[in-house]
Design a protein around this motif. Structure first.
Motif, PDB file in Angstrom:
ATOM      1  N   ALA A  22      32.406  42.320  36.419  1.00 49.22           N
ATOM      2  CA  ALA A  22      32.293  41.969  34.868  1.00 49.22           C
ATOM      3  C   ALA A  22      33.567  42.835  34.233  1.00 49.22           C
ATOM      4  N   GLY A  23      34.518  43.374  34.884  1.00 53.66           N
ATOM      5  CA  GLY A  23      35.292  43.954  33.962  1.00 53.66           C
ATOM      6  C   GLY A  23      35.007  44.994  33.437  1.00 53.66           C
ATOM      7  N   GLN A  24      34.031  45.631  34.020  1.00 55.14           N
ATOM      8  CA  GLN A  24      34.154  47.439  33.539  1.00 55.14           C
ATOM      9  C   GLN A  24      34.625  48.087  33.776  1.00 55.14           C
ATOM     10  N   GLU A  25      34.732  48.626  33.449  1.00 51.17           N
ATOM     11  CA  GLU A  25      36.125  49.827  33.272  1.00 51.17           C
ATOM     12  C   GLU A  25      35.642  50.714  34.210  1.00 51.17           C
ATOM     13  N   ARG A  26      34.417  50.814  34.621  1.00 54.58           N
ATOM     14  CA  ARG A  26      33.993  51.840  35.890  1.00 54.58           C
ATOM     15  C   ARG A  26      34.183  51.500  37.023  1.00 54.58           C
ATOM     16  N   GLY A  37      43.508  41.614  50.446  1.00 52.48           N
ATOM     17  CA  GLY A  37      43.153  40.784  51.580  1.00 52.48           C
ATOM     18  C   GLY A  37      42.344  39.420  50.511  1.00 52.48           C
ATOM     19  N   SER A  38      42.145  39.121  49.082  1.00 52.78           N
ATOM     20  CA  SER A  38      41.508  38.755  48.528  1.00 52.78           C
ATOM     21  C   SER A  38      42.327  37.006  49.383  1.00 52.78           C
ATOM     22  N   HIS A  39      41.289  35.953  49.262  1.00 47.99           N
ATOM     23  CA  HIS A  39      42.424  34.263  49.010  1.00 47.99           C
ATOM     24  C   HIS A  39      42.232  34.303  48.123  1.00 47.99           C
ATOM     25  N   GLY A  40      41.124  34.764  46.810  1.00 49.70           N
ATOM     26  CA  GLY A  40      41.182  33.934  45.765  1.00 49.70           C
ATOM     27  C   GLY A  40      40.486  34.808  44.745  1.00 49.70           C
ATOM     28  N   ILE A  41      41.223  34.739  43.617  1.00 52.45           N
ATOM     29  CA  ILE A  41      40.806  35.560  42.517  1.00 52.45           C
ATOM     30  C   ILE A  41      40.487  34.790  40.975  1.00 52.45           C
ATOM     31  N   VAL A  42      39.142  35.149  40.632  1.00 53.66           N
ATOM     32  CA  VAL A  42      38.998  34.522  39.351  1.00 53.66           C
ATOM     33  C   VAL A  42      38.702  35.768  38.173  1.00 53.66           C
ATOM     34  N   ILE A  43      39.924  35.294  37.278  1.00 51.23           N
ATOM     35  CA  ILE A  43      39.824  36.031  36.006  1.00 51.23           C
ATOM     36  C   ILE A  43      39.248  35.648  34.974  1.00 51.23           C
ATOM     37  N   VAL A  44      37.871  36.193  34.159  1.00 49.23           N
ATOM     38  CA  VAL A  44      37.221  35.048  33.626  1.00 49.23           C
ATOM     39  C   VAL A  44      37.395  36.086  32.133  1.00 49.23           C
ATOM     40  N   TYR A  45      37.573  35.807  30.655  1.00 49.16           N
ATOM     41  CA  TYR A  45      37.079  35.879  29.804  1.00 49.16           C
ATOM     42  C   TYR A  45      36.340  35.805  28.616  1.00 49.16           C
ATOM     43  N   ASP A  46      35.440  36.264  28.160  1.00 47.62           N
ATOM     44  CA  ASP A  46      34.226  35.516  27.191  1.00 47.62           C
ATOM     45  C   ASP A  46      35.000  35.341  25.925  1.00 47.62           C
ATOM     46  N   ILE A  47      34.699  33.325  25.416  1.00 43.78           N
ATOM     47  CA  ILE A  47      35.760  33.098  24.474  1.00 43.78           C
ATOM     48  C   ILE A  47      34.697  33.578  22.898  1.00 43.78           C
ATOM     49  N   ARG A  50      36.710  38.587  21.791  1.00 44.43           N
ATOM     50  CA  ARG A  50      38.604  38.460  21.893  1.00 44.43           C
ATOM     51  C   ARG A  50      39.306  39.867  22.188  1.00 44.43           C
ATOM     52  N   LYS A  51      38.524  40.556  22.779  1.00 43.11           N
ATOM     53  CA  LYS A  51      38.312  41.926  22.950  1.00 43.11           C
ATOM     54  C   LYS A  51      38.446  41.996  24.640  1.00 43.11           C
ATOM     55  N   THR A  52      37.691  40.580  24.721  1.00 44.91           N
ATOM     56  CA  THR A  52      38.209  40.354  26.645  1.00 44.91           C
ATOM     57  C   THR A  52      39.768  39.559  27.049  1.00 44.91           C
ATOM     58  N   PHE A  53      39.268  38.539  25.867  1.00 38.77           N
ATOM     59  CA  PHE A  53      40.302  37.812  26.296  1.00 38.77           C
ATOM     60  C   PHE A  53      41.897  39.213  26.479  1.00 38.77           C
ATOM     61  N   ASP A  54      42.010  39.800  25.154  1.00 40.54           N
ATOM     62  CA  ASP A  54      42.858  40.494  25.039  1.00 40.54           C
ATOM     63  C   ASP A  54      43.630  41.944  26.073  1.00 40.54           C
ATOM     64  N   LYS A  55      42.381  41.519  27.433  1.00 38.41           N
ATOM     65  CA  LYS A  55      42.210  42.682  28.139  1.00 38.41           C
ATOM     66  C   LYS A  55      42.708  42.138  29.560  1.00 38.41           C
ATOM     67  N   VAL A  56      43.432  40.305  28.724  1.00 36.66           N
ATOM     68  CA  VAL A  56      43.464  39.496  30.617  1.00 36.66           C
ATOM     69  C   VAL A  56      44.681  40.557  31.066  1.00 36.66           C
ATOM     70  N   TRP A  59      44.005  43.066  33.426  1.00 36.05           N
ATOM     71  CA  TRP A  59      43.854  42.768  35.069  1.00 36.05           C
ATOM     72  C   TRP A  59      44.513  42.572  35.624  1.00 36.05           C
ATOM     73  N   MET A  60      45.402  41.269  35.235  1.00 39.89           N
ATOM     74  CA  MET A  60      46.527  40.573  35.805  1.00 39.89           C
ATOM     75  C   MET A  60      48.049  41.478  36.107  1.00 39.89           C
ATOM     76  N   GLU A  61      47.902  42.436  35.232  1.00 41.26           N
ATOM     77  CA  GLU A  61      48.788  43.378  36.063  1.00 41.26           C
ATOM     78  C   GLU A  61      47.874  43.822  36.642  1.00 41.26           C
ATOM     79  N   GLN A  62      47.272  44.928  36.848  1.00 38.06           N
ATOM     80  CA  GLN A  62      46.327  45.303  37.858  1.00 38.06           C
ATOM     81  C   GLN A  62      46.662  43.944  39.850  1.00 38.06           C
ATOM     82  N   ILE A  63      46.144  43.468  38.972  1.00 36.93           N
ATOM     83  CA  ILE A  63      45.484  42.839  40.195  1.00 36.93           C
ATOM     84  C   ILE A  63      47.415  42.368  40.904  1.00 36.93           C
ATOM     85  N   GLN A  64      48.243  42.388  40.181  1.00 39.03           N
ATOM     86  CA  GLN A  64      49.697  42.591  40.945  1.00 39.03           C
ATOM     87  C   GLN A  64      50.753  43.066  41.437  1.00 39.03           C
TER      88      GLN A  64
END
Length: 159
Positions: A22-26, A37-47, A50-56, A59-64
């Motif tokens: 749920a995107g929680q910082e904790r 080792g994941s085969h798929g990652i779903v990055i979700v924001y709440d339309i 705006r803050k959830t979109f701005d955090k994408v 999250w993408m940097e952390q994934i990379q």
């Protein structure tokens, strides 16, 4: 939160293990182990937030940084498209961000189940195709490319 979703494709049963932080910082410290080792990652924001979109990008940097497999299937999801009157993020912004990361994009409504099945079917197909390409020795051929940076056709108009 951990769930198992079983779907059928091409007369084969596919079991998806879904970890939802749920995107929680904790959870940020432990999510790195989920990516590995994941085969798929779903990055979700709440339309509607705006803050959830701005955090994408964070999250993408952390994934990379955490995911050592460049062929991991990823998709960007704008959720809550049933709440059009509260929209803070335009669909075009989601499409553009997905284009920047060269990943597919779609909007969903978990409440109305809009595009949720499409999401899981598409991810299962992409992961299966990636596994086949890797097995065949062609891991650089990313099968998700046919959806890159495009909105996935929605079954019904919600937005």
């Amino acid at each position: 939160d951990f769930k198992i979703r079983t779907i059928t494709q091409d007369k084969k049963v596919i079991k998806l293990q879904i970890w939802d932080t749920a995107g929680q910082e904790r959870f940020r410290a432990i999510t790195k182990s989920y990516y590995h080792g994941s085969h798929g990652i779903v990055i979700v924001y709440d339309i509607t937030d705006r803050k959830t979109f701005d955090k994408v990008p964070d999250w993408m940097e952390q994934i990379q940084q955490s995911d050592d497999n460049e062929n991991t299937c990823k998709i960007l999801i704008g959720n809550k498209c049933d709440l059009e009157d509260r929209r803070e993020v335009k669909i075009e912004e989601g499409e553009e961000l997905a284009r920047q990361y060269d990943i597919p994009f779609m909007e969903t409504s978990a409440k109305d189940s809009l595009n949720v099945d499409n999401l899981f079917q598409m991810m299962a197909t992409a992961m299966k195709d990636n596994a086949g390409a890797t097995t065949a020795g062609n891991s650089s051929d990313n099968q998700v490319a046919s959806f890159q940076g495009q909105s996935i056709q929605q079954k019904k108009k919600c937005c």
